[in-house]
Enzyme design. Structure first.
Site, PDB file in Angstrom:
ATOM      1  N   ARG A 148      16.293  -6.417  -5.369  1.00  0.00           N
ATOM      2  CA  ARG A 148      16.192  -6.821  -3.956  1.00  0.00           C
ATOM      3  C   ARG A 148      17.540  -6.523  -3.321  1.00  0.00           C
ATOM      4  NH1 ARG A 148      13.821 -12.209  -1.190  1.00  0.00           N
ATOM      5  NH2 ARG A 148      11.974 -10.955  -1.580  1.00  0.00           N
ATOM      6  N   HIS A 172       8.683  -3.903   1.668  1.00  0.00           N
ATOM      7  CA  HIS A 172       8.440  -5.042   0.772  1.00  0.00           C
ATOM      8  C   HIS A 172       7.069  -4.824   0.098  1.00  0.00           C
ATOM      9  CE1 HIS A 172       8.919  -8.795  -1.063  1.00  0.00           C
ATOM     10  NE2 HIS A 172       8.885  -9.626  -0.046  1.00  0.00           N
ATOM     11  N   ARG A 229       1.607 -13.643  -5.508  1.00  0.00           N
ATOM     12  CA  ARG A 229       2.770 -12.835  -5.906  1.00  0.00           C
ATOM     13  C   ARG A 229       2.814 -12.735  -7.429  1.00  0.00           C
ATOM     14  NH1 ARG A 229       7.139 -12.028  -2.444  1.00  0.00           N
ATOM     15  NH2 ARG A 229       7.903 -10.697  -4.120  1.00  0.00           N
ATOM     16  N   ASP A 256       5.743 -12.546  10.434  1.00  0.00           N
ATOM     17  CA  ASP A 256       6.903 -12.714   9.551  1.00  0.00           C
ATOM     18  C   ASP A 256       8.064 -13.173  10.436  1.00  0.00           C
ATOM     19  OD1 ASP A 256       8.679 -12.557   7.394  1.00  0.00           O
ATOM     20  OD2 ASP A 256       8.979 -10.395   7.567  1.00  0.00           O
ATOM     21  N   CYS A 312       4.317 -14.065   4.700  1.00  0.00           N
ATOM     22  CA  CYS A 312       4.935 -13.833   3.389  1.00  0.00           C
ATOM     23  C   CYS A 312       5.859 -14.971   2.985  1.00  0.00           C
ATOM     24  CB  CYS A 312       5.672 -12.497   3.381  1.00  0.00           C
ATOM     25  SG  CYS A 312       7.103 -12.440   4.470  1.00  0.00           S
ATOM     26  N   GLN A 338       5.018  -7.602  -1.837  1.00  0.00           N
ATOM     27  CA  GLN A 338       4.376  -8.585  -0.963  1.00  0.00           C
ATOM     28  C   GLN A 338       3.095  -8.015  -0.367  1.00  0.00           C
ATOM     29  OE1 GLN A 338       5.559 -11.943  -0.145  1.00  0.00           O
ATOM     30  NE2 GLN A 338       3.412 -11.954   0.430  1.00  0.00           N
TER      31      GLN A 338
END
Ligand code: CP
Ligand code: NVA
Length: 309
Positions: free
Chosen positions: A106, A133, A297, A229, A269, A136
């Protein structure tokens, strides 16, 4: 699907690959829910997890996922690694490739992940970059499948808010599975232009209708899935106050949700900022879906790990 491949962008995979990931995730989830563990799949394998940004879900779900598959995971904060003191990525890649079976990273700039992958001999998984991402969005496709069935081509999704890593990855995901997606953002916060061009190219093959607009109502109209988001992603903290003003018309609230289809689900998310991109009311009304999404996830990433490692 071949082992040893990286998982950096959904754009790199075919619609069939994505379907395989989802089908495998479903099986792993059922096995897990039936109390059956699958510790032989990655027995003796180790995943390194490099974090240059914070995380709750990504860290815990990857670590638990490796454990459940019989392997182990190492949390590698860039604050502690020599990488954080300037050791080149290409050297880090070559060293870690000698110890590990895969790396999840990340980070900020997407090019850091590409450089890591170029110099590694083991699979690299994108655990979020400023651009994408993908873990996700694979998870969100799994969640959509659970709530709305696997015929993505019959579904319409809306994403409302910042044209960020989530918006970019939704474009790639929707294009691949053939789902209609409208992304509503303010004029200067549109998704990445190169991602949009690539996604439109992919969409030609699947017939996915991808639309960019500045009108949140147009996006949400007749949507089966509404996603949002944070308005200020990690690294954009200094812009928070300015963004709050610009994005105010893009809040997912009861008035906006009235335009969605009856029975529409809401995805986020997480982490969520109530009173900003989503109201407390809408968040709690859809908490079941949102926390199923968070749980997924684990299952989606176990599918990625078991396939790649
Ligand atoms: N959604 C997500 O990636 O959460 P974390 O930042 O907690 O990992
Ligand atoms: N767009 C957000 C996602 C967090 C999981 C960020 O990059 O901070």
């Amino acid at each position: 699907m071949a082992n040893g491949k990286d998982f950096i962008s959904l754009h790199d995979f075919s619609a069939d690959d994505i379907e395989e990931f989802l089908e495998f995730a479903k099986k792993l989830k059922s096995a897990y829910q039936a109390g059956g563990y699958t510790p032989n799949i990655l027995k003796g394998k180790t995943l390194g997890m490099i974090f240059e940004k914070s995380s709750t879900r990504t860290r815990v779900s990857f670590e638990v996922g490796m454990y459940q598959l019989g392997g182990s995971a190492l949390f590698l904060s860039s604050k502690d690694l020599q990488l954080g003191r300037g050791e080149p990525i290409k050297d880090t890649a070559r060293v870690l490739s000698r110890y590990l079976n895969g790396i999840m990273i990340r980070t900020f700039g997407h090019e850091r992940i590409l450089e890591l992958a170029e110099h590694s001999t083991i699979p690299i998984i994108n655990g979020l970059s400023d651009l994408l991402h993908p873990c996700q969005v694979l998870t969100d496709l799994l969640t959509i499948r659970e709530y709305k069935g696997k015929h993505f081509r019959n579904l319409k999704m809306a994403y409302v808010g910042d044209g960020n890593n989530m918006a970019n990855s939704y474009l790639y995901g929707a294009a691949k599975v053939g789902m209609a997606l409208t992304v509503a953002t303010p004029q200067n916060y549109k998704p990445n232009a190169e991602v949009v061009a690539n996604a439109l190219e992919d969409a030609k093959k699947t017939g996915a209708e991808l639309i960019l607009t500045e009108d949140p109502i147009e996006a949400v109209k007749h949507a089966d899935i509404v996603a949002t988001d944070t308005w200020a992603s990690m690294g954009q903290e200094a812009e928070h106050d300015e963004r709050k003003k610009i994005f105010a018309p893009y809040q997912v609230n009861a008035a906006l949700m009235q335009h969605a289809n009856k029975g529409a689900i809401v995805l986020h998310c997480l982490p969520a900022y109530r009173g900003e991109e989503i109201t407390e009311e809408i968040f709690e009304l859809h908490a079941e879906e949102i926390f199923d999404e968070a749980e997924n996830r684990l299952h989606a990433q176990k599918s990625i790990l078991a396939t790649l490692l």
